[in-house]
Design a protein around this motif. Structure first.
Motif, PDB file in Angstrom:
ATOM      1  N   SER A 180     164.207 -14.950  58.513  1.00  0.00           N
ATOM      2  CA  SER A 180     164.435 -14.976  59.962  1.00  0.00           C
ATOM      3  C   SER A 180     163.615 -13.903  60.671  1.00  0.00           C
ATOM      4  CB  SER A 180     165.915 -14.775  60.272  1.00  0.00           C
ATOM      5  OG  SER A 180     166.668 -15.761  59.632  1.00  0.00           O
ATOM      6  N   GLU A 202     172.441 -22.708  60.384  1.00  0.00           N
ATOM      7  CA  GLU A 202     172.690 -21.273  60.223  1.00  0.00           C
ATOM      8  C   GLU A 202     174.133 -20.971  60.597  1.00  0.00           C
ATOM      9  OE1 GLU A 202     169.779 -18.375  60.286  1.00  0.00           O
ATOM     10  OE2 GLU A 202     169.696 -19.954  58.784  1.00  0.00           O
ATOM     11  N   GLU A 206     174.371 -15.673  62.988  1.00  0.00           N
ATOM     12  CA  GLU A 206     172.940 -15.527  62.698  1.00  0.00           C
ATOM     13  C   GLU A 206     172.115 -16.032  63.868  1.00  0.00           C
ATOM     14  OE1 GLU A 206     172.146 -16.013  58.011  1.00  0.00           O
ATOM     15  OE2 GLU A 206     173.130 -17.716  58.944  1.00  0.00           O
ATOM     16  N   ASP A 263     164.193 -23.368  60.744  1.00  0.00           N
ATOM     17  CA  ASP A 263     164.997 -22.646  59.755  1.00  0.00           C
ATOM     18  C   ASP A 263     166.328 -23.389  59.659  1.00  0.00           C
ATOM     19  OD1 ASP A 263     165.893 -20.715  58.054  1.00  0.00           O
ATOM     20  OD2 ASP A 263     166.146 -19.153  59.549  1.00  0.00           O
TER      21      ASP A 263
HETATM   22 MG   LIG Z   1     167.978 -16.203  58.122  1.00  0.00          MG
END
Ligand SMILES: [Mg+2]
Ligand SMILES: Nc1ncnc2c1ncn2[C@@H]1O[C@H](COP(=O)(O)OP(=O)(O)O)[C@@H](O)[C@H]1O
Length: 449
Positions: A180, A202, A206, A263
């Motif tokens: 990240s 996530e 986060e 992500d």
């Molecule tokens: Mg992360």
């Protein structure tokens, strides 16, 4: 005059979007976790429906499959008060959000609703072209190659694993190794015009930490963050990933250079796994049904450059890969469909070497085509010296290494501190492409032979 009128009518009709398919209702007959079974009515794949609760509230759901006369739907949010025989109705898509520079700096969810406190998003005016349309997949012959580097502002990547405009790269790492933070650095420092960040699966905190601390208001300025945390329905998580690709392609088609950071690809695959299993697909590889792999490929293939546009769409996907686990089917598949991978190494992170990029295990497949022969030669030399140093680094503190027997090894030991400082970069430090090239040349140029 007539012509103008008919055009106006045409665009107004288009704008009315899809009216409810039929005015009839289906009936809910089964609830299994987030998956519902309905009968009757007309159900259309991937369309949005609503299921009535006992309190009269309508809960959003989407069709994910059929079996004969039964339709399977998945809830978009948790729902209370569902009951056998509840009514199920089709709903028209809501008015489209305007996609232009007003979206920059915003944080939105998978359904394009704002989740920051900056107010409602601007709606597209009647007949506007500023709306997201379903992207036709790129015809292979309409793909434009990767020919220019994209400055991502991170020295190790710019210098040794140069990313090309239009490339698709994987960032492979276990948890807590610095994915990240690295994505946030790229968002803040890249020369791309627009950065689309998709945070899929996530944990909630986060997402908050990434936006408030890692990115900050400066980093958010030219970015759009699409967040669908782990407690969202798998449908929303999958939608968030797909929305990020649609948005990135939209800006690319406006002739902008777009960097898409997602992500993570693994969490997208896990969301697709939940959906696939819910419609009764059989798991084939570590619990993943076959549709997951085609969904992954479709998603990744929707990024890249198009001949229709002067812009570019570069994508970096994080992939969870713990240690040397080569068995993970998602990591395996990702390696095959991406044009390069950057591997983060826990042992480097433990030493405080950030970004913890394992330079021996990483590769950018397009780099040889987009950088000068000189940079490529410096890059290979640096990698070689670094790996030679690693052969003896445990001997040095024991006094077992003797200089003078191997000139290349001696050079590797001598240059190691400088190489390490080239590879390490503070979170707040920007390393642009030209400066990186100069540094690489200063460091390796005189020892090139
Ligand atoms: Mg992360
Ligand atoms: N470039 C960096 N500089 C200093 N510390 C870092 C850096 N990258 C990561 N870290 C440390 O590692 C921790 C985990 O990083 P993070 O990016 O959240 O990992 P991941 O996303 O892979 O789980 C951070 O909280 C921070 O303490």
């Amino acid at each position: 005059m007539n012509n103008t009128l008919s055009q106006a009518v045409l665009s107004a009709t288009k704008y009315l979007a899809t009216p409810p398919l039929v005015q009839s209702y289906g009936r809910l007959v089964r609830v299994n976790g987030m998956t519902l079974t309905a009968v009757g009515g007309q159900f259309l794949m991937a369309k949005k429906y609503q299921v009535e609760g006992i309190d009269g509230a309508w809960n959003d759901a989407q069709v994910i499959g059929f079996d004969d006369s039964k339709a399977f739907l998945m809830l978009l949010n948790k729902a209370d008060g569902l009951y056998a025989g509840a009514r199920v109705r089709a709903v028209a898509e809501s008015q489209m959000v305007k996609v232009d520079s007003s979206l920059l700096g915003r944080v939105i969810d998978a359904q394009m609703q704002p989740i920051d406190d900056l107010g409602a998003l601007v709606k597209a005016p009647l007949g506007s072209d500023c709306i997201l349309k379903k992207q036709a997949s790129l015809n292979p012959l309409q793909r434009k190659g990767v020919s220019e580097p994209l400055d991502v502002g991170v020295r190790t990547i710019n210098g040794l694993f140069t990313v090309g405009k239009g490339q698709r790269l994987g960032l492979f790492a276990g948890s807590g190794v610095g994915k990240s933070k690295l994505l946030a650095m790229m968002t803040r420092f890249t020369s791309a015009d627009v950065v689309i960040v998709a945070l899929v699966g996530e944990r909630g905190w986060e997402v908050k930490e990434f936006i408030e601390q890692s990115l900050g208001p400066e980093g958010l300025k030219k970015a759009i963050v699409i967040a669908s945390p782990a407690d969202d329905s798998p449908l929303l998580r999958a939608k968030a990933a797909e929305l990020s690709h649609q948005l990135a392609a939209f800006y690319r088609d406006q002739n902008l250079n777009v960097l898409l950071l997602m992500d993570s690809l693994t969490r997208y695959a896990q969301a697709q796994r939940e959906i696939g299993l819910a419609v009764g697909e059989l798991p084939v590889a570590k619990g993943y049904p076959p549709s997951v792999f085609s969904k992954l490929t479709q998603l990744v293939e929707s990024s890249g450059n198009s001949e229709r546009s002067h812009g570019s769409m570069t994508a970096i996907y994080t992939v969870l890969a713990e240690g040397d686990d080569q068995q993970d089917p998602i990591a395996d598949n990702a390696r095959a469909i991406l044009d390069g991978h950057i591997v983060l190494d826990r042992s480097l992170a433990e030493k405080g070497h950030y970004p913890a990029i394992n330079i021996g295990a990483s590769i950018s497949r397009v780099m040889p085509n987009i950088v000068s022969a000189e940079q490529l030669a410096f890059c290979y030399k640096l990698k070689k010296l670094y790996s030679r140093y690693l052969q003896v680094h445990e001997l040095i503190p024991l006094g077992a290494y003797q200089a003078g027997k191997d000139t290349e090894l001696d050079l590797a030991v001598q240059l190691y501190p400088e190489i390490e400082s080239f590879l390490c970069q503070a979170l707040s430090e920007k390393a642009d492409f030209e400066v990186t090239q100069q540094k690489l040349s200063q460091l390796i140029g005189k020892h090139r032979a």
